[in-house]
Design a protein around this motif. Structure first.
Motif, short mmCIF file in Angstrom:
data_model
loop_
_atom_site.label_atom_id
_atom_site.label_comp_id
_atom_site.label_asym_id
_atom_site.label_seq_id
_atom_site.Cartn_x
_atom_site.Cartn_y
_atom_site.Cartn_z
N ASP A 21 59.68 67.08 24.37
CA ASP A 21 59.02 65.77 24.30
C ASP A 21 59.84 64.77 23.49
OD1 ASP A 21 56.72 63.92 24.66
OD2 ASP A 21 56.56 64.16 22.47
N GLU A 22 60.40 65.21 22.36
CA GLU A 22 61.22 64.32 21.53
C GLU A 22 62.49 63.89 22.27
OE1 GLU A 22 60.04 65.89 17.06
OE2 GLU A 22 61.52 67.02 18.23
N ALA B 243 63.98 55.74 25.63
CA ALA B 243 64.17 54.57 24.78
C ALA B 243 65.46 53.80 25.10
CB ALA B 243 64.18 54.98 23.31
N PHE B 244 66.38 54.42 25.82
CA PHE B 244 67.62 53.72 26.18
C PHE B 244 67.31 52.55 27.09
CE2 PHE B 244 69.66 57.72 24.99
CZ PHE B 244 70.82 57.28 24.36
N GLU C 149 76.69 58.38 17.40
CA GLU C 149 75.67 58.89 16.47
C GLU C 149 74.77 57.76 16.00
OE1 GLU C 149 77.96 60.84 13.46
OE2 GLU C 149 78.00 62.74 14.57
N ASP C 150 75.34 56.59 15.72
CA ASP C 150 74.54 55.44 15.28
C ASP C 150 73.54 55.01 16.35
OD1 ASP C 150 75.91 55.45 12.91
OD2 ASP C 150 77.19 53.73 13.39
N THR C 151 73.99 54.98 17.61
CA THR C 151 73.11 54.59 18.71
C THR C 151 71.94 55.56 18.84
OG1 THR C 151 74.94 53.60 19.93
CG2 THR C 151 72.98 54.17 21.20
N ILE D 94 64.90 56.76 15.49
CA ILE D 94 64.00 56.08 14.57
C ILE D 94 62.99 55.25 15.36
CG2 ILE D 94 63.88 54.27 12.80
CD1 ILE D 94 66.63 55.42 11.80
N ASP D 95 63.47 54.52 16.38
CA ASP D 95 62.58 53.71 17.23
C ASP D 95 61.50 54.57 17.89
OD1 ASP D 95 64.03 51.49 16.56
OD2 ASP D 95 65.08 51.35 18.48
#
Length: 150
Positions: A31-32, A39-40, A135-137, A143-144
């Motif tokens: 699910d995660e 979210a992309f 990794e930042d993306t 987080i979103d």
């Protein structure tokens, strides 16, 4: 050999045990993972590129740096496979892709042709993405999506 007196001492005494993982690696639930993929914003080139990269990583279990250096020629659309050329062992590795991932690579191929890009995961300046950028993306999307990593 030692019991049968072929050897005077155990030759394995000097061999140290390999390192073992001391704690369980935390993984994301299905699910995660789905929430992060959903979210992309695939209408943006950079986010679609990262989306395809993550699908390829999950599909092939390839290393991030191996996947970042894939070239268009490394993807075989007829055989639905990818060939990792830039591997840690310096030996190429051929991995089958799911229909969904090969479809995403086909879309990336169309976009890359418009931008005259040879590598799959390039930015607009034709520089291979840095692992930190990827990794930042993913971290921003995690987080979103309110996905916790412990």
């Amino acid at each position: 050999m030692k019991r049968e007196e072929g050897l005077k001492e155990n030759v394995f005494n000097e061999i140290r045990n390999g390192k073992f993982q001391k704690q369980k690696v935390e993984t994301l639930t299905v699910d995660e993972i789905k929430r992060i993929f959903n979210a992309f914003n695939k209408s943006y080139y950079a986010q679609f590129r990262s989306y395809v990269l993550l699908h390829t990583l999950l599909d092939t279990l390839g290393r991030v740096d191996e996947t970042l250096y894939l070239k268009k020629r490394d993807v075989d659309f007829d055989k639905r496979s990818v060939t990792f050329q830039n591997t840690k062992s310096k030996k190429f590795r051929l991995v089958e892709l799911t229909p969904k991932t090969i479809g995403q690579h086909s879309s990336m191929d169309d976009l890359a042709s418009k931008f005259q890009i040879r590598e799959i995961c390039l930015d607009y300046d034709h520089n291979v993405d840095d692992i930190d950028e990827v990794e930042d993306t993913v971290e921003e999307l995690r987080i979103d999506c309110n996905v916790e990593i412990t």
